[in-house]
Motif scaffolding. Structure first.
Motif, PDB file in Angstrom:
ATOM      1  N   ALA A   1      58.442  35.997  52.955  1.00  0.00           N
ATOM      2  CA  ALA A   1      58.720  37.417  52.763  1.00  0.00           C
ATOM      3  C   ALA A   1      57.579  38.264  53.300  1.00  0.00           C
ATOM      4  CB  ALA A   1      58.931  37.702  51.276  1.00  0.00           C
ATOM      5  N   GLY A   2      57.940  39.375  53.935  1.00  0.00           N
ATOM      6  CA  GLY A   2      56.961  40.266  54.543  1.00  0.00           C
ATOM      7  C   GLY A   2      57.019  40.239  56.053  1.00  0.00           C
ATOM      8  N   TYR A   3      57.443  39.103  56.608  1.00  0.00           N
ATOM      9  CA  TYR A   3      57.596  38.973  58.049  1.00  0.00           C
ATOM     10  C   TYR A   3      59.030  39.315  58.478  1.00  0.00           C
ATOM     11  CZ  TYR A   3      53.107  36.568  58.513  1.00  0.00           C
ATOM     12  OH  TYR A   3      51.771  36.257  58.509  1.00  0.00           O
ATOM     13  N   TYR A   4      59.171  39.631  59.757  1.00  0.00           N
ATOM     14  CA  TYR A   4      60.490  39.912  60.340  1.00  0.00           C
ATOM     15  C   TYR A   4      60.670  39.079  61.593  1.00  0.00           C
ATOM     16  CZ  TYR A   4      61.301  44.078  57.428  1.00  0.00           C
ATOM     17  OH  TYR A   4      61.514  44.938  56.376  1.00  0.00           O
ATOM     18  N   THR A   5      61.919  38.646  61.822  1.00  0.00           N
ATOM     19  CA  THR A   5      62.265  38.021  63.087  1.00  0.00           C
ATOM     20  C   THR A   5      63.102  38.991  63.914  1.00  0.00           C
ATOM     21  OG1 THR A   5      64.289  37.051  62.174  1.00  0.00           O
ATOM     22  CG2 THR A   5      62.274  35.711  62.093  1.00  0.00           C
ATOM     23  N   TYR A   6      63.155  38.744  65.203  1.00  0.00           N
ATOM     24  CA  TYR A   6      63.978  39.535  66.118  1.00  0.00           C
ATOM     25  C   TYR A   6      64.275  38.677  67.345  1.00  0.00           C
ATOM     26  CZ  TYR A   6      59.765  40.269  68.957  1.00  0.00           C
ATOM     27  OH  TYR A   6      58.655  40.079  69.746  1.00  0.00           O
ATOM     28  N   PRO A   7      65.262  39.041  68.158  1.00  0.00           N
ATOM     29  CA  PRO A   7      65.600  38.234  69.333  1.00  0.00           C
ATOM     30  C   PRO A   7      64.436  38.154  70.324  1.00  0.00           C
ATOM     31  CG  PRO A   7      67.393  39.724  68.786  1.00  0.00           C
ATOM     32  CD  PRO A   7      66.229  40.145  67.950  1.00  0.00           C
ATOM     33  N   CYS A   8      64.086  36.953  70.720  1.00  0.00           N
ATOM     34  CA  CYS A   8      62.927  36.762  71.601  1.00  0.00           C
ATOM     35  C   CYS A   8      63.089  37.455  72.949  1.00  0.00           C
ATOM     36  CB  CYS A   8      62.685  35.273  71.836  1.00  0.00           C
ATOM     37  SG  CYS A   8      62.272  34.328  70.350  1.00  0.00           S
ATOM     38  N   ASP A   9      64.346  37.650  73.391  1.00  0.00           N
ATOM     39  CA  ASP A   9      64.546  38.278  74.705  1.00  0.00           C
ATOM     40  C   ASP A   9      64.512  39.803  74.635  1.00  0.00           C
ATOM     41  OD1 ASP A   9      66.914  38.675  73.376  1.00  0.00           O
ATOM     42  OD2 ASP A   9      68.161  37.556  74.793  1.00  0.00           O
ATOM     43  N   THR A  10      64.153  40.350  73.474  1.00  0.00           N
ATOM     44  CA  THR A  10      64.015  41.803  73.331  1.00  0.00           C
ATOM     45  C   THR A  10      62.594  42.216  73.677  1.00  0.00           C
ATOM     46  OG1 THR A  10      65.652  41.866  71.550  1.00  0.00           O
ATOM     47  CG2 THR A  10      64.170  43.747  71.737  1.00  0.00           C
ATOM     48  N   ASN A  11      62.455  43.153  74.596  1.00  0.00           N
ATOM     49  CA  ASN A  11      61.132  43.670  74.941  1.00  0.00           C
ATOM     50  C   ASN A  11      60.772  44.773  73.951  1.00  0.00           C
ATOM     51  OD1 ASN A  11      58.915  43.676  77.110  1.00  0.00           O
ATOM     52  ND2 ASN A  11      59.413  45.843  76.905  1.00  0.00           N
ATOM     53  N   VAL A  12      59.648  44.593  73.268  1.00  0.00           N
ATOM     54  CA  VAL A  12      59.230  45.549  72.241  1.00  0.00           C
ATOM     55  C   VAL A  12      57.908  46.189  72.645  1.00  0.00           C
ATOM     56  CG1 VAL A  12      58.605  45.880  69.825  1.00  0.00           C
ATOM     57  CG2 VAL A  12      60.389  44.227  70.445  1.00  0.00           C
ATOM     58  N   THR A  13      57.883  47.527  72.678  1.00  0.00           N
ATOM     59  CA  THR A  13      56.653  48.258  72.953  1.00  0.00           C
ATOM     60  C   THR A  13      56.336  49.160  71.770  1.00  0.00           C
ATOM     61  OG1 THR A  13      57.019  48.248  75.347  1.00  0.00           O
ATOM     62  CG2 THR A  13      55.457  49.862  74.475  1.00  0.00           C
ATOM     63  N   VAL A  14      55.228  48.888  71.131  1.00  0.00           N
ATOM     64  CA  VAL A  14      54.768  49.689  69.997  1.00  0.00           C
ATOM     65  C   VAL A  14      53.564  50.506  70.434  1.00  0.00           C
ATOM     66  CG1 VAL A  14      53.730  49.591  67.688  1.00  0.00           C
ATOM     67  CG2 VAL A  14      55.621  48.068  68.280  1.00  0.00           C
ATOM     68  N   THR A  15      53.479  51.760  69.975  1.00  0.00           N
ATOM     69  CA  THR A  15      52.283  52.573  70.218  1.00  0.00           C
ATOM     70  C   THR A  15      51.724  53.043  68.886  1.00  0.00           C
ATOM     71  OG1 THR A  15      53.356  54.746  70.385  1.00  0.00           O
ATOM     72  CG2 THR A  15      53.257  53.400  72.395  1.00  0.00           C
ATOM     73  N   MET A  16      50.397  53.268  68.880  1.00  0.00           N
ATOM     74  CA  MET A  16      49.710  53.742  67.678  1.00  0.00           C
ATOM     75  C   MET A  16      48.775  54.892  68.050  1.00  0.00           C
ATOM     76  SD  MET A  16      48.854  50.059  65.833  1.00  0.00           S
ATOM     77  CE  MET A  16      49.178  50.611  64.153  1.00  0.00           C
ATOM     78  N   LYS A  17      48.735  55.901  67.192  1.00  0.00           N
ATOM     79  CA  LYS A  17      47.895  57.081  67.402  1.00  0.00           C
ATOM     80  C   LYS A  17      47.027  57.272  66.159  1.00  0.00           C
ATOM     81  CE  LYS A  17      50.050  60.504  69.245  1.00  0.00           C
ATOM     82  NZ  LYS A  17      50.905  61.704  69.422  1.00  0.00           N
ATOM     83  N   LEU A  35      54.680  37.408  68.093  1.00  0.00           N
ATOM     84  CA  LEU A  35      53.689  36.515  67.498  1.00  0.00           C
ATOM     85  C   LEU A  35      53.984  35.053  67.798  1.00  0.00           C
ATOM     86  CD1 LEU A  35      51.255  36.073  65.685  1.00  0.00           C
ATOM     87  CD2 LEU A  35      52.788  36.159  63.711  1.00  0.00           C
ATOM     88  N   MET A  36      55.222  34.620  67.530  1.00  0.00           N
ATOM     89  CA  MET A  36      55.589  33.235  67.819  1.00  0.00           C
ATOM     90  C   MET A  36      57.102  33.061  67.764  1.00  0.00           C
ATOM     91  SD  MET A  36      54.824  31.058  64.335  1.00  0.00           S
ATOM     92  CE  MET A  36      53.057  31.191  64.495  1.00  0.00           C
ATOM     93  N   GLN A  37      57.571  32.083  68.518  1.00  0.00           N
ATOM     94  CA  GLN A  37      58.980  31.699  68.469  1.00  0.00           C
ATOM     95  C   GLN A  37      59.132  30.647  67.386  1.00  0.00           C
ATOM     96  OE1 GLN A  37      60.482  30.192  72.149  1.00  0.00           O
ATOM     97  NE2 GLN A  37      62.559  29.905  71.405  1.00  0.00           N
ATOM     98  N   VAL A  38      60.078  30.870  66.476  1.00  0.00           N
ATOM     99  CA  VAL A  38      60.244  29.923  65.370  1.00  0.00           C
ATOM    100  C   VAL A  38      61.457  29.023  65.554  1.00  0.00           C
ATOM    101  CG1 VAL A  38      58.957  31.239  63.665  1.00  0.00           C
ATOM    102  CG2 VAL A  38      61.381  31.732  64.007  1.00  0.00           C
ATOM    103  N   SER A  39      62.468  29.503  66.282  1.00  0.00           N
ATOM    104  CA  SER A  39      63.621  28.653  66.575  1.00  0.00           C
ATOM    105  C   SER A  39      64.535  29.385  67.541  1.00  0.00           C
ATOM    106  CB  SER A  39      64.401  28.317  65.292  1.00  0.00           C
ATOM    107  OG  SER A  39      64.917  29.493  64.705  1.00  0.00           O
ATOM    108  N   GLY A  40      65.158  28.634  68.449  1.00  0.00           N
ATOM    109  CA  GLY A  40      66.123  29.219  69.367  1.00  0.00           C
ATOM    110  C   GLY A  40      65.631  30.513  69.986  1.00  0.00           C
ATOM    111  N   ASN A  41      66.394  31.591  69.765  1.00  0.00           N
ATOM    112  CA  ASN A  41      66.028  32.908  70.300  1.00  0.00           C
ATOM    113  C   ASN A  41      65.459  33.791  69.194  1.00  0.00           C
ATOM    114  OD1 ASN A  41      65.871  34.876  72.376  1.00  0.00           O
ATOM    115  ND2 ASN A  41      67.747  35.851  71.626  1.00  0.00           N
ATOM    116  N   SER A  42      64.862  33.166  68.190  1.00  0.00           N
ATOM    117  CA  SER A  42      64.318  33.899  67.051  1.00  0.00           C
ATOM    118  C   SER A  42      62.795  33.886  67.088  1.00  0.00           C
ATOM    119  CB  SER A  42      64.800  33.282  65.732  1.00  0.00           C
ATOM    120  OG  SER A  42      64.297  33.989  64.627  1.00  0.00           O
ATOM    121  N   CYS A  43      62.211  35.084  67.153  1.00  0.00           N
ATOM    122  CA  CYS A  43      60.760  35.224  67.205  1.00  0.00           C
ATOM    123  C   CYS A  43      60.267  36.080  66.040  1.00  0.00           C
ATOM    124  CB  CYS A  43      60.327  35.867  68.521  1.00  0.00           C
ATOM    125  SG  CYS A  43      60.394  34.734  69.934  1.00  0.00           S
TER     126      CYS A  43
END
Length: 449
Positions: A336-352, A369-377
C-alpha cells in the motif's frame, strides 16, 4: 536510512539496497572546485517477489527515517567523485578518518546530520564481510567521548559510542570531528563497500548533537570560497547492463562546478525557522501537463534529500497525480502506498518550488521505478504520512535530483536548482569503473567466510 525523528529517508533497501558514498579528493593547493566522484551499482535481476520486497523496504525506511508511521584549511573549494550503487538506489562518496588517515565509503545524505562509521570490534563476521571498518586503536589522534550513540532506520538500527578524530572530506580537514563509532548494527544495514553515512543536514536535527562536518567548515571564517555544496547525480536505472557500481557524478564543497550546469542557479530560500532539513515549499506539480492541486504553506513543505531514492508525499496529492495517468492502480496490502501503471505510458512530471516560475521536469526513465510484471510498472512517487512527526509532508529524493544540478547553500539558507549541462547528461549510462579514494590509505576489510 536515517535517524527516526531527525533523519531523512536514506534509501536503505532491505537486503537488496546498499548505501554508499564515494571517493574524496586530496587537498588541492589552489581554490578550484574540489569534486567528489559518485559511484553507482548495477541493477540486480530480481523476481517479482523481490521487487515488491525492495519497494516495501524503500517505503518503510523513509517512514522510519522521518518518524512517519512510527578545521582546518585555507579558503578554498573541493570535490568528491561519487559512486552510483544498484541502478540509482544510492550514491556514495568517501572520507578519510584518523591518523594516519584511512579512507571509507559513506552515503552522502542531505536528509540527516550525523556521521558514523562501522567499528572493527563490534560487527559479526557475516555483517562485516567485505565492509571496511574503523579501528580506533589504529589512530593516534582518536578520543573516545564515552557517550552512547544510536540511530534507527526503517530496515534496522546502529549503536555504539561517540568519538572524536581528524576527518578529511573533499579536500578539507576537521581535526576534532565528532562521529559515531558503531559496534552494533542490524543485518543488511550496510552493504560492501560502504562503511557508514555522512549527514549533510543542519546541526539542529543531529541525533548526537555534533556539528556536521560541512557546517563546521561553512562556519569557519575564510575556509570555504562559498558556504555551499552541490550535487550532480548520474542515471543508470534504465541501463540493463549496468554494473553493481558505476560512476555516480560529482559532489562539490565550497563552490559550484560551472561545467555541470547551464544558465542561472534558481535559489529559493528555506522558509524562516526551518533550517534543519533542506526545506523547500512545493508550489507546483504537474503530470503530463495536468496540474495537481497542492495545499499552501507548510502543508507542502518538502525535504530535499540526496539519501532517499524516491519521492514521498501526502496520500491525496499522490492519488491525484496518478489519477492523471490512464490505467494506474493503487497497490494494497503490504505494498500500500505505491501505484502501478502501464509501462508503455510515457509520464512527465514537473515540480516547482517557492516563488520560482521554473517547473523542473522529471524524466520518464526516472519516474518508471521498476517493472513488476507484464506491462505493469511501479511509479517513483508514493504515499507518505508524516503527520505527528517533525518531518515535512514531502520527501524529495533522487528520482527528482538526477534531473537537476542541486545546490545547498548555508547562508543565506537556500536550495538552488539549475539545468544540467551536456557535459553532465553525457555521463548518464556511461559504464565505467568506480572512483577511487584519493585521501588516505584504503581501510582494512574484515569479514567472515
Amino acid at each position: 536510512m536515517h535517524l527516526l525523528p531527525h533523519s531523512l529517508a536514506v534509501s536503505c533497501l532491505l537486503s537488496l539496497a546498499a548505501q554508499e558514498v564515494f571517493a574524496a579528493p586530496s587537498p588541492a593547493p589552489t581554490p578550484l572546485p574540489r569534486t567528489v566522484p559518485l559511484l553507482r551499482r548495477s541493477k540486480p535481476q530480481l523476481t517479482e517477489a523481490e521487487r515488491f520486497e525492495w519497494l516495501r523496504g524503500q517505503r518503510d525506511s523513509l517512514k522510519s527515517k522521518y518518524g512517519a508511521g512510527g578545521a582546518n584549511v585555507k579558503r578554498a573549494s573541493g570535490l568528491n567523485l561519487l559512486t552510483n550503487q544498484n541502478a540509482d538506489s544510492s550514491f556514495y562518496g568517501s572520507i578519510a578518518a584518523g591518523t594516519p588517515p584511512i579512507s571509507y565509503n559513506v552515503i552522502l545524505d542531505t536528509g540527516s546530520s550525523d556521521l558514523w562509521l562501522a567499528a572493527n570490534d563490534g560487527l559479526s563476521a557475516s555483517q562485516s564481510d567485505g565492509i571496511p571498518t574503523f579501528d580506533a586503536n589504529a589512530s593516534s589522534t582518536f578520543t573516545d567521548l564515552n557517550t552512547p550513540f544510536s540511530i534507527s532506520y526503517g530496515s534496522g538500527a546502529a549503536r555504539g559510542n561517540l568519538g572524536q578524530d581528524s576527518v578529511q572530506f573533499a579536500g578539507f580537514e576537521v581535526s576534532d570531528q565528532v562521529f559515531g563509532v558503531v559496534t552494533q548494527i542490524s543485518n543488511n544495514l550496510l552493504t560492501s563497500p560502504v562503511s557508514g553515512l555522512m549527514g549533510l543536514g543542519f546541526k539542529s536535527i543531529s541525533s548526537s548533537g555534533a556539528t556536521p562536518l560541512w557546517q563546521a567548515l561553512a562556519e569557519s571564517s575564510g575556509t570555504l570560497d562559498q558556504p555551499l555544496m552541490a550535487f550532480q547525480l548520474t542515471r543508470f536505472v534504465d541501463v540493463q547492463n549496468a554494473q553493481v557500481l558505476e560512476p555516480g557524478g560529482t559532489f562539490n564543497l565550497g563552490a559550484v562546478n560551472t561545467s555541470l550546469y547551464t544558465g542561472d542557479i534558481d535559489y529559493q530560500p528555506i522558509p524562516e525557522g526551518q533550517e534543519g532539513y533542506w526545506i523547500q515549499e512545493l508550489t507546483g506539480l504537474t503530470v503530463n501537463g495536468q496540474s495537481v492541486s497542492l495545499d499552501a504553506g507548510s502543508a507542502s513543505y518538502a525535504a530535499i534529500d540526496t539519501g532517499t531514492t524516491l519521492v514521498g508525499g501526502p496520500a491525496d496529492s499522490i492519488a491525484a497525480l496518478y489519477a492523471q495517468i490512464p490505467g494506474s492502480e493503487a497497490l494494497t496490502g503490504d505494498n500500500a502506498g505505491y501505484y502501478t501503471y502501464p509501462c508503455d505510458t510515457n509520464v512527465t512530471v514537473t515540480m516547482k518550488f517557492g516563488n520560482s516560475s521554473i517547473a523542473w521536469p522529471i524524466s520518464n526513465a526516472d519516474f518508471l521505478l521498476m517493472q513488476v510484471s507484464g506491462n505493469s510498472c511501479v511509479g517513483g512517487f508514493f504515499q507518505l504520512d508524516t503527520s505527528g512527526t517533525s518531518a515535512p509532508p514531502w520527501i524529495i529524493g533522487d528520482t527528482f535530483l538526477k534531473n537537476v544540478y542541486s545546490v545547498f547553500r548555508a547562508s543565506p539558507a537556500a536550495v538552488g536548482f539549475a539545468q544540467l549541462s551536456s557535459t553532465a547528461t553525457s555521463m548518464n549510462g556511461q559504464l565505467g569503473p568506480a572512483p577511487s579514494p584519493t585521501v588516505g590509505s584504503v581501510a582494512t576489510v574484515t569479514g567472515g567466510s
